[in-house]
Design a protein around this motif. Structure first.
Motif, PDB file in Angstrom:
ATOM      1  N   GLU A 151       0.824  -1.205   0.000  1.00  0.00           N
ATOM      2  CA  GLU A 151       0.000   0.000   0.000  1.00  0.00           C
ATOM      3  C   GLU A 151       0.863   1.262   0.000  1.00  0.00           C
ATOM      4  O   GLU A 151       0.513   2.258  -0.624  1.00  0.00           O
ATOM      5  CB  GLU A 151      -0.921   0.000   1.222  1.00  0.00           C
ATOM      6  N   GLU A 162       0.647   4.129  -2.783  1.00  0.00           N
ATOM      7  CA  GLU A 162       0.346   5.503  -2.375  1.00  0.00           C
ATOM      8  C   GLU A 162       1.394   6.487  -2.903  1.00  0.00           C
ATOM      9  O   GLU A 162       1.085   7.599  -3.301  1.00  0.00           O
ATOM     10  CB  GLU A 162       0.291   5.554  -0.842  1.00  0.00           C
ATOM     11  N   GLY A 178     -15.037  -0.919   3.361  1.00  0.00           N
ATOM     12  CA  GLY A 178     -15.030   0.368   2.692  1.00  0.00           C
ATOM     13  C   GLY A 178     -16.407   0.736   2.208  1.00  0.00           C
ATOM     14  O   GLY A 178     -17.347  -0.065   2.287  1.00  0.00           O
ATOM     15  N   ASP A 236     -18.635   3.844  -0.508  1.00  0.00           N
ATOM     16  CA  ASP A 236     -18.487   4.888  -1.509  1.00  0.00           C
ATOM     17  C   ASP A 236     -18.641   6.254  -0.835  1.00  0.00           C
ATOM     18  O   ASP A 236     -19.718   6.587  -0.359  1.00  0.00           O
ATOM     19  CB  ASP A 236     -19.559   4.695  -2.592  1.00  0.00           C
ATOM     20  N   PRO A 237     -17.593   7.041  -0.766  1.00  0.00           N
ATOM     21  CA  PRO A 237     -17.634   8.285  -0.002  1.00  0.00           C
ATOM     22  C   PRO A 237     -18.711   9.240  -0.493  1.00  0.00           C
ATOM     23  O   PRO A 237     -19.197  10.076   0.263  1.00  0.00           O
ATOM     24  CB  PRO A 237     -16.245   8.889  -0.209  1.00  0.00           C
ATOM     25  N   ASP A 238     -19.101   9.139  -1.762  1.00  0.00           N
ATOM     26  CA  ASP A 238     -20.078  10.089  -2.288  1.00  0.00           C
ATOM     27  C   ASP A 238     -21.455   9.913  -1.661  1.00  0.00           C
ATOM     28  O   ASP A 238     -22.284  10.813  -1.708  1.00  0.00           O
ATOM     29  CB  ASP A 238     -20.199   9.936  -3.816  1.00  0.00           C
ATOM     30  N   ARG A 290     -11.197   8.945   2.763  1.00  0.00           N
ATOM     31  CA  ARG A 290     -10.873   8.198   1.549  1.00  0.00           C
ATOM     32  C   ARG A 290     -11.333   6.781   1.743  1.00  0.00           C
ATOM     33  O   ARG A 290     -10.951   6.115   2.700  1.00  0.00           O
ATOM     34  CB  ARG A 290      -9.365   8.213   1.313  1.00  0.00           C
ATOM     35  N   SER A 291     -12.126   6.312   0.841  1.00  0.00           N
ATOM     36  CA  SER A 291     -12.596   4.943   0.984  1.00  0.00           C
ATOM     37  C   SER A 291     -12.930   4.401  -0.384  1.00  0.00           C
ATOM     38  O   SER A 291     -13.326   5.137  -1.283  1.00  0.00           O
ATOM     39  CB  SER A 291     -13.833   4.906   1.880  1.00  0.00           C
ATOM     40  N   ALA A 292     -12.733   3.138  -0.551  1.00  0.00           N
ATOM     41  CA  ALA A 292     -13.149   2.493  -1.784  1.00  0.00           C
ATOM     42  C   ALA A 292     -13.661   1.127  -1.381  1.00  0.00           C
ATOM     43  O   ALA A 292     -13.157   0.521  -0.438  1.00  0.00           O
ATOM     44  CB  ALA A 292     -11.988   2.364  -2.755  1.00  0.00           C
ATOM     45  N   LEU A 293     -14.662   0.655  -2.080  1.00  0.00           N
ATOM     46  CA  LEU A 293     -15.233  -0.637  -1.724  1.00  0.00           C
ATOM     47  C   LEU A 293     -14.147  -1.713  -1.771  1.00  0.00           C
ATOM     48  O   LEU A 293     -13.419  -1.830  -2.743  1.00  0.00           O
ATOM     49  CB  LEU A 293     -16.368  -0.989  -2.692  1.00  0.00           C
ATOM     50  N   ASP A 346     -11.447  -1.821  -0.101  1.00  0.00           N
ATOM     51  CA  ASP A 346     -10.075  -1.361   0.110  1.00  0.00           C
ATOM     52  C   ASP A 346      -9.899  -0.640   1.444  1.00  0.00           C
ATOM     53  O   ASP A 346      -8.887  -0.008   1.688  1.00  0.00           O
ATOM     54  CB  ASP A 346      -9.687  -0.422  -1.038  1.00  0.00           C
ATOM     55  N   THR A 357     -10.946   2.024   4.689  1.00  0.00           N
ATOM     56  CA  THR A 357     -11.278   3.438   4.801  1.00  0.00           C
ATOM     57  C   THR A 357     -10.168   4.149   5.555  1.00  0.00           C
ATOM     58  O   THR A 357      -9.581   3.590   6.472  1.00  0.00           O
ATOM     59  CB  THR A 357     -12.598   3.612   5.583  1.00  0.00           C
TER      60      THR A 357
END
Lengths: 223, 451
Positions: free
Chosen positions: A182, A186, B393, B395-397, B424-427, B429, B431
């Motif tokens: 990661e 990054e 994670g 979806d931040p939106d 920051r987050s992604a499904l 992955d 947060t």
């Protein structure tokens, strides 16, 4: 850095040094079941003298070294250098700054607490065997703390006494709980580069002549 | 270090941020700072080292000042000796965390090496001072008193140094007995015998040289005999008193120390370990509960034994550690808290702690991995906190509509107080919540504890 691991295929040989028999048994069990094919435990030892003897006889690739050890502590084992090609991974219940920094400066290539999970321990052993450094988030935090404010003293060896901005970034991410992969993602660099940065930080930590580093560790708990 | 007393109570004038400013708590009286001698790694008596720490200047300057003062008719030596006698030795050894102290005592940790780098300048300065003295001597021709004086002083310095070492060993000594021999020699070793021997020899030599220069050999012998008789007489008269005083002190001290230790240990074991064990037995079937109990007990014991790190609201770092501990206890996730730098806690900083609490709680509740990393970097300019998990994670939106808690208690709270929050987050992955709060500029000299 990792040419040694390339030269030596097969499982990493390990000696476990710890004065608690129950803990040794636990780690051994974990390594035998989880690390099958990756790690072979050669021997165990309970104090400095028997550890030095065991390491000299078996010449393991990696030693799991307890920091608090009868006979002068884990640092004493490394100081006597029973086997030149062996790397040390310190394993301790204590995460006091003095112990952590002292052990790394004594020559260990990594420092993890005993609550580390089995798979993590196996991967840490692999990393140390490959010549890389193993930093827990807490150790990374100590490094950042110890090298902070490094501007005031005109040091003997500038190179060793401060971290580059990149190394600082890597340390920060490790402290934030990022895995190597990661960190690489990054910062848009390769894992290899991350490993190089980590090794450089380790070297600085070990060789830096700032006597504040030791003093910092001694004083830290009083602040 | 005589800890640079935490910048007296909280925020100085903080006009930068509106909102929840309390009354200025600057009224808290700072503890009196007092100087100590550095008896951990002394060159001579540790006076220069201790003074340098107290005044916050490089130790070399203090040494140089002493050497300079020596030029004024040996004034520096008098000052040094006076401070050596008066300044209390540094008692830090007593403040080590119990686990570390015990490990040191039982030889499981390495002892401290000496700092060779520091001895060099000291020797150079010593030689310089010696040269200065000789120069003054040759200019003024102070004559016969000089050499005996110098030799005598060296002897006294050696004996005092030995007294320091013996005192340190008495502190480390857990048996609590004061043995008259150990009072002088400590636990022995050639260094302490050599110091005492050389010290006495030097003083005797000084006396001999002095009496020789002022008279004949017979004269010297008479003076020596008189001196010896005086010492013997004093020892016979005063000895018993000193001995009794020592044994009284011994008994009292040993008793007190032992009682206190036993009480502390019993209280601690009972309060925490025993209760946890009882709870674990009761909940033996509930795996999550057992893990949570074990984790909380481990954290407690570890901080008590090794780190001595508080989790109260005395400093920002300890407040954040407290947040981690509280979430561990309520939600059963393990929270690793790493802090770099520190500052005293104040109301201005509360928003960042509250937001961090919210972020850690969210991670513990929703991530589903049972592991949260919190990292805080505290500098003079700002406070940055990162809370990371490796969970599912999201979806931040979408948070604006359905995660009222995140929107309100993290992002808005930080913005209201002049900071920022970023999620920051992604499904799949995990947060990461990043909190940033600039610190108000303070005109008082804020000493970062990273020094």
């Amino acid at each position: 850095m990792s040419q040694t691991s390339a030269q030596e295929p097969g499982p990493v040989t390990v000696v476990i040094v710890d004065d608690h028999a129950m803990f040794r048994a636990g780690v051994r069990g974990e390594l035998t079941s989880l690390g099958q094919g990756q790690v072979t435990v050669l021997a165990e030892a309970a104090d400095v003298d028997s550890a030095v003897a065991a390491i000299a006889t078996h010449r393991p690739r990696v030693v799991l070294l307890d920091v608090h050890l009868p006979g002068g502590g884990g640092v004493e084992v490394m100081r006597r250098q029973p086997s030149p090609d062996t790397s040390y991974l310190a394993l301790s219940v204590s995460d006091a700054a003095e112990d952590v920094i002292g052990t790394i400066r004594g020559g260990a290539r990594g420092y993890v607490t005993k609550t580390i999970t089995g798979p993590e321990l196996v991967s840490a052993i692999g990393r140390v065997a490959g010549g890389d450094a193993v930093f827990s988030p807490r150790l990374a935090g100590f490094v950042l703390d110890a090298f902070a404010g490094s501007i005031d003293v005109a040091a003997v060896d500038e190179d060793l006494d401060r971290l580059t901005e990149r190394e600082r970034e890597v340390m920060r991410l490790i402290a934030r709980g990022y895995a190597y992969k990661e960190v690489a993602k990054e910062l848009f660099i390769s894992i290899k580069t991350v490993e190089t940065h980590m090794s450089n930080v380790l070297r600085k930590l070990q060789l830096s002549s700032r006597h504040e580093l030791t003093r910092w560790a001694n004083d830290r708990r009083l602040l | 270090m005589t800890a640079p007393t935490a910048p007296a109570g909280g925020p100085a004038s903080n006009t930068a941020l509106g909102g929840d400013l309390g009354t200025d708590p600057g009224s808290a009286a700072p503890d009196a700072r007092c100087a100590f001698r550095d008896t951990h790694e002394p060159i001579l008596g540790g006076v220069a080292g201790g003074l340098a720490r107290h005044l916050g200047v490089p130790v070399l300057w203090v040494r140089a000042a002493f050497v300079l003062l020596v030029a004024f008719g040996g004034f520096g030596i008098a000052v040094y000796a006076g401070l050596w006698m008066v300044l209390p030795p540094d008692t830090r050894v007593l403040e080590e965390a119990p686990g570390l102290e015990s490990a040191s005592r039982t030889g499981k940790r390495p002892g401290r090496g000496r700092r060779l780098t520091d001895v060099g300048p000291a020797i150079a300065l010593g030689a310089l001072g010696f040269g200065l003295v000789i120069a003054v001597e040759s200019l003024l021709g102070a004559g016969a008193v000089f050499w005996p004086l110098l030799i005598g002083m060296a002897g006294i310095a050696l004996l005092w140094r030995q007294a320091d070492e013996a005192q340190r060993e008495r502190w480390m000594d857990s048996t609590g007995k004061i043995n008259p021999v150990r009072v002088v020699f400590g636990s022995g070793g050639w260094a302490s015998y050599a110091r005492v021997g050389a010290g006495v020899l030097l003083i005797v030599t000084a006396l001999a040289v002095f009496s020789l220069s002022s008279g004949s050999l017979g004269n010297a012998r008479d003076v020596g005999m008189a001196g010896l008789l005086g010492v013997a007489g004093l020892a016979i008269v005063v000895g018993p008193w000193i001995y009794r005083l020592a044994s009284d002190l011994t008994a009292e001290r040993a008793e007190r120390v032992r009682t206190q230790e036993r009480a502390d240990l019993a209280a601690h074991l009972h309060d925490s370990v025993l209760q946890t064990l009882a709870l674990i037995q009761k909940n033996a079937g509930d795996q999550a509960m057992v893990a949570r109990l074990a984790r909380s007990q481990e954290r407690d014991l570890r901080s008590w034994l090794y780190a001595g790190e508080a989790a109260d609201e005395s400093t920002l770092a300890s407040a954040l550690r407290g947040v981690g501990a509280a979430v561990e206890d309520t939600h059963g996730a393990s929270v690793d808290v790493v802090t770099v730098g520190d500052c005293s806690f104040s109301e201005v900083l509360r928003p960042v702690v509250s937001a961090a609490r919210e972020a850690v709680t969210n991670a513990a509740k929703h991530a589903g991995t049972g592991k949260v990393d919190m990292y805080a970097e505290i500098t003079v300019a700002a406070v940055d906190v990162f809370v990371r998990d490796r969970g599912e994670g999201f979806d931040p939106d979408t948070i604006a509509s359905d995660r009222y808690g995140v929107r309100n208690s993290i992002i808005d709270r930080m913005q209201r107080h002049g900071g920022t929050a970023e999620i920051r987050s992604a499904l799949g992955d995990g947060t990461e919540v990043r909190l940033h709060l600039p610190r108000p500029h303070r005109e008082t000299d804020e000493r970062e504890s990273t020094r």
